[in-house]
Design a protein around this motif. Structure first.
Motif, PDB file in Angstrom:
ATOM      1  N   VAL A 158       6.080 -99.399 -41.061  1.00  0.00           N
ATOM      2  CA  VAL A 158       6.257 -99.507 -39.612  1.00  0.00           C
ATOM      3  C   VAL A 158       5.184-100.406 -39.003  1.00  0.00           C
ATOM      4  O   VAL A 158       3.993-100.153 -39.203  1.00  0.00           O
ATOM      5  N   PRO A 159       5.571-101.473 -38.274  1.00  0.00           N
ATOM      6  CA  PRO A 159       4.573-102.253 -37.529  1.00  0.00           C
ATOM      7  C   PRO A 159       3.840-101.360 -36.532  1.00  0.00           C
ATOM      8  O   PRO A 159       4.412-100.364 -36.076  1.00  0.00           O
ATOM      9  N   VAL A 164       3.388-104.600 -43.707  1.00  0.00           N
ATOM     10  CA  VAL A 164       4.757-104.854 -43.276  1.00  0.00           C
ATOM     11  C   VAL A 164       4.814-105.996 -42.259  1.00  0.00           C
ATOM     12  O   VAL A 164       5.773-106.787 -42.244  1.00  0.00           O
ATOM     13  N   VAL A 165       3.784-106.143 -41.422  1.00  0.00           N
ATOM     14  CA  VAL A 165       3.762-107.248 -40.468  1.00  0.00           C
ATOM     15  C   VAL A 165       3.542-108.570 -41.191  1.00  0.00           C
ATOM     16  O   VAL A 165       4.248-109.561 -40.946  1.00  0.00           O
ATOM     17  N   GLY A 166       2.559-108.606 -42.101  1.00  0.00           N
ATOM     18  CA  GLY A 166       2.286-109.830 -42.838  1.00  0.00           C
ATOM     19  C   GLY A 166       3.434-110.225 -43.743  1.00  0.00           C
ATOM     20  O   GLY A 166       3.823-111.401 -43.810  1.00  0.00           O
ATOM     21  N   GLY A 167       4.008-109.247 -44.446  1.00  0.00           N
ATOM     22  CA  GLY A 167       5.143-109.546 -45.306  1.00  0.00           C
ATOM     23  C   GLY A 167       6.361-109.959 -44.503  1.00  0.00           C
ATOM     24  O   GLY A 167       7.094-110.885 -44.889  1.00  0.00           O
ATOM     25  N   GLY A 168       6.591-109.266 -43.373  1.00  0.00           N
ATOM     26  CA  GLY A 168       7.724-109.623 -42.537  1.00  0.00           C
ATOM     27  C   GLY A 168       7.625-111.029 -41.994  1.00  0.00           C
ATOM     28  O   GLY A 168       8.643-111.729 -41.855  1.00  0.00           O
ATOM     29  N   ALA A 169       6.403-111.481 -41.685  1.00  0.00           N
ATOM     30  CA  ALA A 169       6.227-112.831 -41.159  1.00  0.00           C
ATOM     31  C   ALA A 169       6.634-113.895 -42.184  1.00  0.00           C
ATOM     32  O   ALA A 169       7.096-114.980 -41.814  1.00  0.00           O
ATOM     33  N   ILE A 399       2.910-105.594 -50.861  1.00  0.00           N
ATOM     34  CA  ILE A 399       3.987-106.020 -49.959  1.00  0.00           C
ATOM     35  C   ILE A 399       3.945-107.525 -49.730  1.00  0.00           C
ATOM     36  O   ILE A 399       4.953-108.231 -49.877  1.00  0.00           O
ATOM     37  N   VAL A 400       2.774-108.021 -49.353  1.00  0.00           N
ATOM     38  CA  VAL A 400       2.651-109.441 -49.030  1.00  0.00           C
ATOM     39  C   VAL A 400       2.899-110.306 -50.263  1.00  0.00           C
ATOM     40  O   VAL A 400       3.584-111.340 -50.198  1.00  0.00           O
ATOM     41  N   THR A 401       2.381-109.896 -51.418  1.00  0.00           N
ATOM     42  CA  THR A 401       2.565-110.678 -52.640  1.00  0.00           C
ATOM     43  C   THR A 401       4.032-110.694 -53.062  1.00  0.00           C
ATOM     44  O   THR A 401       4.567-111.743 -53.458  1.00  0.00           O
ATOM     45  N   GLY A 428       8.389-102.371 -48.706  1.00  0.00           N
ATOM     46  CA  GLY A 428       7.367-101.414 -48.282  1.00  0.00           C
ATOM     47  C   GLY A 428       7.441-100.102 -49.040  1.00  0.00           C
ATOM     48  O   GLY A 428       6.409 -99.549 -49.440  1.00  0.00           O
ATOM     49  N   PHE A 429       8.649 -99.611 -49.265  1.00  0.00           N
ATOM     50  CA  PHE A 429       8.779 -98.354 -49.994  1.00  0.00           C
ATOM     51  C   PHE A 429       8.421 -98.525 -51.469  1.00  0.00           C
ATOM     52  O   PHE A 429       7.957 -97.581 -52.112  1.00  0.00           O
ATOM     53  N   GLY A 430       8.596 -99.716 -52.002  1.00  0.00           N
ATOM     54  CA  GLY A 430       8.108 -99.971 -53.356  1.00  0.00           C
ATOM     55  C   GLY A 430       6.593 -99.855 -53.434  1.00  0.00           C
ATOM     56  O   GLY A 430       6.037 -99.368 -54.424  1.00  0.00           O
TER      57      GLY A 430
END
Length: 487
Positions: A158-159, A164-169, A399-401, A428-430
């Motif tokens: 959740v942002p 999750v914010v960095g990966g989502g970007a 997440i980001v990687t 994220g759940f991973g």
């Protein structure tokens, strides 16, 4: 070294660490540092870079954790010696009933975790967890385990949380849909965390010695005599100043028991850092990042600043204002920092181990092998993130990687806004599961709750992994519905 060799080194290093800590009873700090050095050498990191890698891993982790754990522990100690945690627990028991106390705290933790990073939120709640445990007559792990589980689930999905914010970007995900869908999936996970933690906590486990001492001191400051928990009745033999209970009673303990702080003051102290952090988060979205206003709200909303301001307010509100002298408060706070030092050092050593695994290329080798397996994209994102999480420890890095490795497949696909959000959630759940000895969060949770490494693996690691798998299955179900309906 090839991919197979790196993976074998990873397995061997984790196995060696577990044997050293669980079987040989080597202190976790020494075991983590020793295995980290051996792993770095065997994995091929140049000898001249090994020390720099260790220092970078320790410093990178402690730069954040030391401030938060130190300030959070001092705030918790002030709440403890004031008797306020017990006041809040008794008020909650009056409102919700004792049978629903833990469920109520899980609900509070769900809301707290949305704006506040996992480490900060959990540390702020530690004295409340202890207070609820005293009222219920149980050990802290029975209250704290489900709380920590749902807080971590929200942290990775959740942002405004960084992973999750960095990966989502990286894949142009819509933050609004990420927030909505993340909260929708995490709601049933909160229920699962509560019931699964109850099942994992069916048997009583002995608390670590340092945690047992801290909890006994907390109990002595909030409840005279003895506590009856799942592991039997434990005599409270020490006060917050370390005395043996003989002679005159500690004036701090007397004040905390006979004139406890009101529950409203404790609620204020819990909400203040949350409001400050939310102010910084929302303000950062409203102002240009180079503007003066953005600098002000960023400073006010920094977790360390929020905790510092709250601790200073607590010093006056539930300390000095209630008649305690600065010397008495200072002595109590100093005594509380001793167990915090152990948590900080072990957490930092966990960061060293994770840094070595990252610098050696083990995480990249594992992710590369899995990304070529030909799985559906949403499954690949989950599996690769889980593998990276297990291999190097950091959920944010995982997440980001993962989205950096597979992001091109997401952006190149003809996916809707909702589908992209679901793909990020699957990642994220991973990264939620497999929290173990290379994760700094593992050490924060297990040390504050008094779990040994073995008990932590049997409870906390199992809980996070089960929540990660359950979250992915719900996300996968939503993916099927969205794909079928064309949303």
């Amino acid at each position: 070294m090839g991919t197979t060799g790196l993976l074998l080194v990873a397995v061997a290093s984790v196995a060696l660490l577990l044997v050293a800590v669980i079987r040989l009873k080597v202190p976790a700090f020494l075991a983590l540092l020793g295995v980290s050095v051996l792993t770095a050498i065997v994995a091929g990191i140049p000898l001249g870079d090994v020390v720099d890698t260790i220092v970078a891993g320790m410093g990178g982790t402690l730069g954040n954790v030391a401030l938060l754990v130190g300030l959070g522990t001092m705030l918790g100690k002030l709440i403890e010696i004031s008797g306020g945690a017990r006041s809040l627990a008794e008020k909650a028991a009056e409102v919700f009933g004792q049978k629903r106390l833990v469920a109520a705290l899980v609900a509070v933790a769900f809301m707290l975790a949305i704006p506040v990073f996992f480490d900060v939120g959990f540390i702020v709640l530690v004295p409340i967890i202890y207070g609820f445990a005293v009222v219920l007559g149980v050990d802290p792990v029975k209250v704290g385990l489900p709380v920590a589980g749902i807080m971590l689930a929200i942290h990775v999905t959740v942002p405004p949380h960084p992973g999750v914010v960095g990966g989502g970007a990286l894949v142009d995900a819509d933050l609004g849909w990420l927030t909505i869908l993340g909260l929708v999936v995490c709601l049933p996970l909160g229920v699962l965390s509560y019931y699964l933690a109850r099942m994992l906590n069916r048997r009583d486990v002995p608390m670590l010695r340092e945690t047992a001492r801290s909890f006994a001191a907390f109990t002595a400051n909030t409840k005279a005599g003895t506590r009856t928990g799942g592991s039997g009745t434990t005599s409270v033999a020490t006060g917050s100043d370390g005395s043996d209970g003989s002679g005159d009673e500690d004036p701090i303990a007397t004040a905390g028991r006979d004139n406890p702080a009101g529950w409203g003051s404790i609620v204020l102290l819990i909400l203040l850092p949350i409001v400050m952090i939310m102010f910084g988060t929302v303000g950062g979205l409203l102002f240009d990042e180079d503007s003066t206003a953005a600098g002000v709200v960023g400073f006010v909303g920094a977790p360390a600043v929020a905790l510092l301001v709250t601790t200073a307010l607590a010093y006056w509100l539930i300390g000095v204002r209630r008649g305690l002298s600065s010397q008495q408060i200072g002595q109590a706070l100093d005594s509380g920092l001793a167990p915090a030092a152990i948590i900080i050092l072990v957490t930092g050593a966990g960061g060293v181990f994770g840094r070595v695994l990252t610098e050696s290329g083990i995480g990249d080798a594992l992710a590369g092998s899995l990304s070529d397996a030909g799985l559906p994209l949403i499954v690949s994102l989950f599996v690769v993130a889980a593998a990276l999480r297990a291999s190097q420890g950091s959920a944010t890095v995982a997440i980001v990687t993962t989205l950096g490795l597979l992001g091109a497949a997401v952006t190149a696909g003809d996916y809707t806004v909702i589908q992209v959000a679901l793909l990020v959630l699957a990642t994220g759940f991973g990264a939620l599961g497999f929290s173990h000895v290379n994760d700094s969060g593992f050490w924060v949770v297990t040390r504050f709750l008094g779990l040994s490494v073995g008990d932590g693996l049997r409870t906390w690691t199992v809980l996070t992994t089960a929540l990660g798998v359950a979250g992915f299955l719900i996300t996968f179900l939503l993916w099927g519905i969205v794909s079928a309906t064309g949303l």
